[in-house]
Write an enzyme that holds these catalytic residues in place. Structure first.
Site, PDB file in Angstrom:
ATOM      1  N   HIS A  93       7.836  -7.639 -15.494  1.00 45.76           N
ATOM      2  CA  HIS A  93       7.868  -6.288 -14.895  1.00 45.76           C
ATOM      3  C   HIS A  93       6.927  -6.187 -13.687  1.00 45.76           C
ATOM      4  CE1 HIS A  93       9.693  -4.975 -18.788  1.00 45.76           C
ATOM      5  NE2 HIS A  93       8.817  -5.854 -19.273  1.00 45.76           N
ATOM      6  N   SER A  99       2.459  -8.717  15.331  1.00 49.65           N
ATOM      7  CA  SER A  99       2.963  -7.386  15.641  1.00 49.65           C
ATOM      8  C   SER A  99       2.585  -7.057  17.074  1.00 49.65           C
ATOM      9  CB  SER A  99       2.348  -6.361  14.694  1.00 49.65           C
ATOM     10  OG  SER A  99       2.354  -5.080  15.302  1.00 49.65           O
ATOM     11  N   LYS A 156      -1.968  -8.193  12.450  1.00 47.47           N
ATOM     12  CA  LYS A 156      -0.812  -8.493  11.612  1.00 47.47           C
ATOM     13  C   LYS A 156      -0.347  -9.942  11.714  1.00 47.47           C
ATOM     14  CE  LYS A 156       1.509  -6.060   9.364  1.00 47.47           C
ATOM     15  NZ  LYS A 156       2.399  -4.921   9.669  1.00 47.47           N
ATOM     16  N   GLU A 179      11.289 -12.502   4.901  1.00 48.25           N
ATOM     17  CA  GLU A 179      12.035 -11.235   4.807  1.00 48.25           C
ATOM     18  C   GLU A 179      13.501 -11.434   5.167  1.00 48.25           C
ATOM     19  OE1 GLU A 179       9.471  -7.853   6.566  1.00 48.25           O
ATOM     20  OE2 GLU A 179       8.572  -9.727   7.239  1.00 48.25           O
TER      21      GLU A 179
END
Ligand code: ARG
Length: 505
Positions: A202, A323, A329, A336
């Site tokens: 979970h 970024s 970043k 992704e």
């Protein structure tokens, strides 16, 4: 004015080719092929290959919806391979003269060269790769070219070409890619057989596991994917060639010969099935979808692991982006994108499944829609597998952070319960209850289980002794899980060796 009909077909195809080449991992195939299209207005005459009963050529729109050359040119090598096998068989069976057979074979070899060197002029008016090749053959060798299409149809021809492509390109590439990915995972698993991290259910910390064990879970998944590829290969490997349009042919052909030449196990048993079967492509897409699903799960874990809150791993510069506004970043874009690609790949699977649904026997033009989803899935999946392999091989592993997180969240609570069962002979359910009370106490005190004093523990269960502290560490927890397939470092080290035997030989 800007409608498809008013634009020259050349434009349309240039656009298609650009699109296709962007998505194409086999760039060499595309870059070498220049698409030079005659404009629709030059195409007033009926198609010379089947136009005997036609007076006029198709409208520009008809030509555009009908033509598959924009994508099926990727089958050129398989088309020529199939034609050469067919031709040799026709000669051997005395169906066509040997001199014509030789001219045909030489002509086909030349066409292969022309295509591979980018000197072949593809024409949308000629619909597809089969007619483009045959028409060029006629230009090169004259009327003898007309004998090649004896005892075959484009229906068995395209099924043969596509099976060869799925077998020799799609399945072969996936097999090689998956093996490389497994190798990267197995190498990291070997390095991290003893690295402790939290195992989750979970997505809540559950029990400590070893990172090597976690990575080997994916080795199993990709191993099953390879099993599906191998399984698909057995069923794809029957030769449709010689089934002709749908019913077979009156010519005395030798289908066993062409099957052997093309590396098929046997000829297909039923001509109607042979020309209308695309199960092999669906099986490939299904296997590709499951692989994409596995990749998306691993990608998601990597996205989580490399976040500042977890910091279990660091992505190498090679697989990160920055970024444009936030200088701090480092984004896991490749992970992704891999996480997302499953949508597209399952979409390809759905697309072909729905094209095939409800088709009456035998061939229908719907089936021309079979190729693009397979090409698309193959190209995207190939990229995903390659990127994932690079990310896994290159990732930095922050073992201290993993170790620290492994103990948080009372992950050794089950070990305490198991100790009560083993040492005090308590039924597991009662032990579960005692540990529940212990966790509650630790929670109120804001400490870990092994930070509770013996007095505090005995306040809950008087028979607990000092020995209990030995099982409360995460090291003891993983080391104890020596059951077959368990997470103990000794098992992981064995599993790494076994995985090398099973998957990397
Ligand atoms: N381009 C066609 C395809 O990909 C080849 C088969 C055409 N057969 C036919 N009867 N029109 O399916």
């Amino acid at each position: 004015r800007d409608s498809v009909a008013s634009r020259g077909l050349g434009d349309v195809y240039k656009r298609q080719e650009l699109k296709q080449s962007l998505h194409n991992s086999h760039l060499f195939q595309i870059l070498r092929i220049t698409m030079t299209d005659q404009n629709a207005t030059d195409q007033k005459n009926a198609n010379s290959l089947w136009g005997g009963r036609f007076e006029a050529g198709p409208s520009a729109i008809m030509e555009e919806i009908n033509a598959s050359i924009g994508f099926d040119k990727r089958l050129y090598a398989q088309d020529i391979q199939g034609s050469k096998a067919h031709c040799a068989m026709l000669v051997k069976q005395n169906i066509i003269p040997a001199e014509d057979g030789e001219k045909i074979t030489n002509g086909l070899d030349q066409i292969l060269q022309e295509i591979e060197s980018g000197n072949f002029k593809f024409s949308a008016a000629l619909e597809d790769i089969h007619m483009n090749v045959e028409s060029r053959l006629r230009e090169l060798i004259g009327p003898a070219a007309g004998r090649l299409h004896t005892a075959r149809s484009r229906n068995d021809q395209v099924a043969t070409d596509f099976k060869l492509w799925v077998r020799d390109v799609a399945l072969a590439d996936l097999e090689v890619g998956l093996k490389g990915l497994q190798e990267a995972l197995i190498m990291q698993a070997g390095t991290h057989a003893e690295t402790i991290m939290p195992g989750f259910t979970h997505l809540q910390a559950a029990q400590p596991v070893t990172f090597g064990h976690h990575l080997l879970a994916y080795v199993e998944m990709f191993g099953r994917d390879r099993g599906r590829v191998a399984d698909c290969k057995t069923r794809v490997n029957e030769n449709p060639l010689g089934s002709a349009a749908l019913a077979g042919t009156p010519y005395p052909i030798d289908r066993h010969m062409t099957a052997a030449t093309l590396g098929f196990d046997r000829p297909t048993a039923n001509s109607l099935d042979a020309v209308s079967d695309r199960d092999f492509a669906l099986e490939y897409l299904n296997a590709a979808s499951i692989t994409a699903m596995h990749l998306s799960r691993l990608a998601e874990e990597m996205v989580i692991w490399c976040s500042a809150q977890f910091k279990f791993i660091g992505m190498s510069d090679k697989f990160s982006t920055g970024s444009s506004i936030m200088p701090q970043k480092r984004n896991p874009d490749a992970a992704e994108l891999i996480r997302s690609k499953i949508g597209r790949i399952v979409g390809c699977y759905n697309s072909l499944m729905l094209s095939m649904k409800g088709l009456p026997l035998a061939y229908s033009k719907d089936m021309q829609e079979d190729k693009e989803p397979v090409f698309e899935a193959h190209d995207h999946l190939g990229l995903c597998v390659a990127a994932m392999t690079g990310m896994i091989a290159d990732m930095k592993v922050f073992t201290d952070n993993m170790r620290a997180a492994a103990g948080a969240g009372y992950t050794t609570a089950t070990d305490l319960a198991d100790w009560l069962v083993a040492e005090l002979g308590m039924p597991f359910r009662d032990a579960h209850h005692v540990v529940g009370a212990t966790v509650k106490l630790a929670e109120t005190k804001g400490c870990d289980l092994d930070q509770l004093s013996l007095d505090e523990l005995q306040g809950i269960e008087p028979k607990i002794t000092n020995a209990v502290y030995d099982v409360l560490t995460v090291e003891a927890s993983v080391a104890a899980r020596q059951s077959f397939g368990g997470t103990a470092p000794v098992r992981v080290t064995e599993s790494v060796a076994a995985a090398k035997e099973r998957f990397l030989k």
